[in-house]
Design an enzyme around this catalytic site. Sequence first.
Site, PDB file in Angstrom:
ATOM      1  N   PRO A   1       0.784  -1.228   0.000  1.00  0.00           N
ATOM      2  CA  PRO A   1       0.000   0.000   0.000  1.00  0.00           C
ATOM      3  C   PRO A   1       0.823   1.289   0.000  1.00  0.00           C
ATOM      4  O   PRO A   1       1.846   1.382   0.672  1.00  0.00           O
ATOM      5  CB  PRO A   1      -0.841  -0.093   1.280  1.00  0.00           C
ATOM      6  CG  PRO A   1      -0.262  -1.199   2.076  1.00  0.00           C
ATOM      7  CD  PRO A   1       0.435  -2.106   1.123  1.00  0.00           C
ATOM      8  N   ASN A   2       0.325   2.221  -0.786  1.00  0.00           N
ATOM      9  CA  ASN A   2       0.845   3.593  -0.901  1.00  0.00           C
ATOM     10  C   ASN A   2       2.170   3.697  -1.663  1.00  0.00           C
ATOM     11  O   ASN A   2       2.650   4.799  -1.907  1.00  0.00           O
ATOM     12  CB  ASN A   2       0.977   4.261   0.485  1.00  0.00           C
ATOM     13  CG  ASN A   2      -0.364   4.356   1.169  1.00  0.00           C
ATOM     14  OD1 ASN A   2      -1.321   4.845   0.578  1.00  0.00           O
ATOM     15  ND2 ASN A   2      -0.469   3.873   2.396  1.00  0.00           N
TER      16      ASN A   2
ATOM     17  N   ARG B   1       4.964  10.962  -2.535  1.00  0.00           N
ATOM     18  CA  ARG B   1       4.691  10.602  -1.146  1.00  0.00           C
ATOM     19  C   ARG B   1       5.897  10.925  -0.252  1.00  0.00           C
ATOM     20  O   ARG B   1       6.956  10.302  -0.419  1.00  0.00           O
ATOM     21  CB  ARG B   1       4.408   9.095  -1.083  1.00  0.00           C
ATOM     22  CG  ARG B   1       4.187   8.572   0.292  1.00  0.00           C
ATOM     23  CD  ARG B   1       4.154   7.053   0.317  1.00  0.00           C
ATOM     24  NE  ARG B   1       3.887   6.609   1.655  1.00  0.00           N
ATOM     25  CZ  ARG B   1       4.106   5.380   2.095  1.00  0.00           C
ATOM     26  NH1 ARG B   1       4.573   4.461   1.274  1.00  0.00           N
ATOM     27  NH2 ARG B   1       3.854   5.072   3.342  1.00  0.00           N
TER      28      ARG B   1
ATOM     29  N   TYR C   1      10.948   9.015   1.559  1.00  0.00           N
ATOM     30  CA  TYR C   1      10.982   7.912   0.583  1.00  0.00           C
ATOM     31  C   TYR C   1      11.726   8.234  -0.711  1.00  0.00           C
ATOM     32  O   TYR C   1      11.850   7.365  -1.584  1.00  0.00           O
ATOM     33  CB  TYR C   1       9.550   7.463   0.264  1.00  0.00           C
ATOM     34  CG  TYR C   1       8.827   6.939   1.483  1.00  0.00           C
ATOM     35  CD1 TYR C   1       9.265   5.781   2.133  1.00  0.00           C
ATOM     36  CD2 TYR C   1       7.727   7.612   2.022  1.00  0.00           C
ATOM     37  CE1 TYR C   1       8.636   5.316   3.276  1.00  0.00           C
ATOM     38  CE2 TYR C   1       7.081   7.140   3.161  1.00  0.00           C
ATOM     39  CZ  TYR C   1       7.541   5.995   3.779  1.00  0.00           C
ATOM     40  OH  TYR C   1       6.916   5.529   4.914  1.00  0.00           O
TER      41      TYR C   1
ATOM     42  N   ASN D   1       8.170  -5.342  -0.631  1.00  0.00           N
ATOM     43  CA  ASN D   1       8.044  -4.221   0.293  1.00  0.00           C
ATOM     44  C   ASN D   1       6.562  -4.200   0.692  1.00  0.00           C
ATOM     45  O   ASN D   1       5.727  -3.704  -0.067  1.00  0.00           O
ATOM     46  CB  ASN D   1       8.445  -2.903  -0.384  1.00  0.00           C
ATOM     47  CG  ASN D   1       8.366  -1.744   0.597  1.00  0.00           C
ATOM     48  OD1 ASN D   1       7.790  -1.869   1.692  1.00  0.00           O
ATOM     49  ND2 ASN D   1       8.937  -0.608   0.229  1.00  0.00           N
TER      50      ASN D   1
ATOM     51  N   ALA E   1       2.994  -0.635   4.996  1.00  0.00           N
ATOM     52  CA  ALA E   1       2.530  -0.675   6.389  1.00  0.00           C
ATOM     53  C   ALA E   1       2.119  -2.085   6.832  1.00  0.00           C
ATOM     54  O   ALA E   1       2.142  -2.389   8.034  1.00  0.00           O
ATOM     55  CB  ALA E   1       1.367   0.294   6.574  1.00  0.00           C
TER      56      ALA E   1
ATOM     57  N   GLU F   1      12.674  -9.077   2.315  1.00  0.00           N
ATOM     58  CA  GLU F   1      11.829  -7.942   2.698  1.00  0.00           C
ATOM     59  C   GLU F   1      12.632  -6.657   2.511  1.00  0.00           C
ATOM     60  O   GLU F   1      13.762  -6.562   2.993  1.00  0.00           O
ATOM     61  CB  GLU F   1      11.444  -8.110   4.173  1.00  0.00           C
ATOM     62  CG  GLU F   1      10.651  -6.947   4.733  1.00  0.00           C
ATOM     63  CD  GLU F   1      10.501  -7.036   6.260  1.00  0.00           C
ATOM     64  OE1 GLU F   1      10.570  -8.148   6.832  1.00  0.00           O
ATOM     65  OE2 GLU F   1      10.333  -5.973   6.875  1.00  0.00           O
TER      66      GLU F   1
ATOM     67  N   HIS G   1      12.726  -2.199   2.415  1.00  0.00           N
ATOM     68  CA  HIS G   1      12.134  -0.900   2.764  1.00  0.00           C
ATOM     69  C   HIS G   1      13.026   0.204   2.246  1.00  0.00           C
ATOM     70  O   HIS G   1      14.255   0.110   2.359  1.00  0.00           O
ATOM     71  CB  HIS G   1      11.976  -0.755   4.285  1.00  0.00           C
ATOM     72  CG  HIS G   1      11.119  -1.829   4.855  1.00  0.00           C
ATOM     73  ND1 HIS G   1       9.750  -1.804   4.764  1.00  0.00           N
ATOM     74  CD2 HIS G   1      11.443  -2.994   5.465  1.00  0.00           C
ATOM     75  CE1 HIS G   1       9.264  -2.917   5.310  1.00  0.00           C
ATOM     76  NE2 HIS G   1      10.271  -3.656   5.738  1.00  0.00           N
TER      77      HIS G   1
ATOM     78  N   ARG H   1      12.664   5.320  12.935  1.00  0.00           N
ATOM     79  CA  ARG H   1      11.442   6.118  12.833  1.00  0.00           C
ATOM     80  C   ARG H   1      10.546   5.806  14.043  1.00  0.00           C
ATOM     81  O   ARG H   1      11.047   5.529  15.122  1.00  0.00           O
ATOM     82  CB  ARG H   1      10.764   5.826  11.482  1.00  0.00           C
ATOM     83  CG  ARG H   1      11.662   6.201  10.287  1.00  0.00           C
ATOM     84  CD  ARG H   1      10.992   5.887   8.958  1.00  0.00           C
ATOM     85  NE  ARG H   1       9.759   6.657   8.770  1.00  0.00           N
ATOM     86  CZ  ARG H   1       8.826   6.354   7.857  1.00  0.00           C
ATOM     87  NH1 ARG H   1       9.027   5.310   7.040  1.00  0.00           N
ATOM     88  NH2 ARG H   1       7.729   7.083   7.741  1.00  0.00           N
TER      89      ARG H   1
HETATM   90  C1  DQA Z   1       8.075   1.341   4.021  1.00  0.00           C
HETATM   91  C2  DQA Z   1       8.098   1.580   5.541  1.00  0.00           C
HETATM   92  C3  DQA Z   1       6.739   1.332   6.144  1.00  0.00           C
HETATM   93  O1  DQA Z   1       6.766   1.571   7.539  1.00  0.00           O
HETATM   94  C4  DQA Z   1       5.702   2.256   5.510  1.00  0.00           C
HETATM   95  O2  DQA Z   1       4.426   1.998   6.045  1.00  0.00           O
HETATM   96  C5  DQA Z   1       5.703   2.186   4.040  1.00  0.00           C
HETATM   97  C6  DQA Z   1       6.988   2.146   3.334  1.00  0.00           C
HETATM   98  C7  DQA Z   1       9.425   1.705   3.361  1.00  0.00           C
HETATM   99  O3  DQA Z   1       9.627   1.297   2.217  1.00  0.00           O
HETATM  100  O4  DQA Z   1      10.248   2.408   3.945  1.00  0.00           O
HETATM  101  O5  DQA Z   1       4.671   2.217   3.393  1.00  0.00           O
HETATM  102  O6  DQA Z   1       7.850  -0.037   3.796  1.00  0.00           O
END
Ligand code: DQA
Length: 151
Positions: free
Chosen positions: A10-11, A18, A23, A74, A77, A98, A100, A107
Amino acid sequence: MIKIQVINGPNLNLLGIREPDIYGTLTLKEINAMLRKKGDELNMHLDFFQSNHEGDIIDKIQDCYGKMDGIVINPGAYTHYSIAIRDAIAAVGIIAVEVHLSDINSREDFRKISVIKSVCVKQIWGKGADSYTEALEVIANKVSEGKSTDL
Ligand code: DQA
């Protein structure tokens, strides 16, 4: 040819606009183009998938069974609470990494927890788009280790 499924949760479709201070300014399309290039160097075929929906991500992971050699994920959240995504990765038994973009360990406290980490061979964070390219290298090494131990 090593087959890799890249999954973004998501997102992550909003990368570029964003929270760029956290990011970065690359869009997901630009990151995927970088990965495609890296994949070519490593003799990998890459498939890309992004969804804002937990069930769709689970369906995609299940769909990898018998088809893919590795998963780069990735989970956004969902990292922090989706036992269902964790279970899907464990169920298919495919090498998964995994990733990020941001440094989840420096954070908010809730971001330090990953329910996904224990079913992945590695967790990579805080390197922006390079987190993904490094994940491809990790999988390439694991696959070649697996092949040499088969001999
Ligand atoms: C994320 C870190 C997560 O905590 C966050 O909710 C994201 C992006 C990252 O790529 O840094 O959506 O996965």
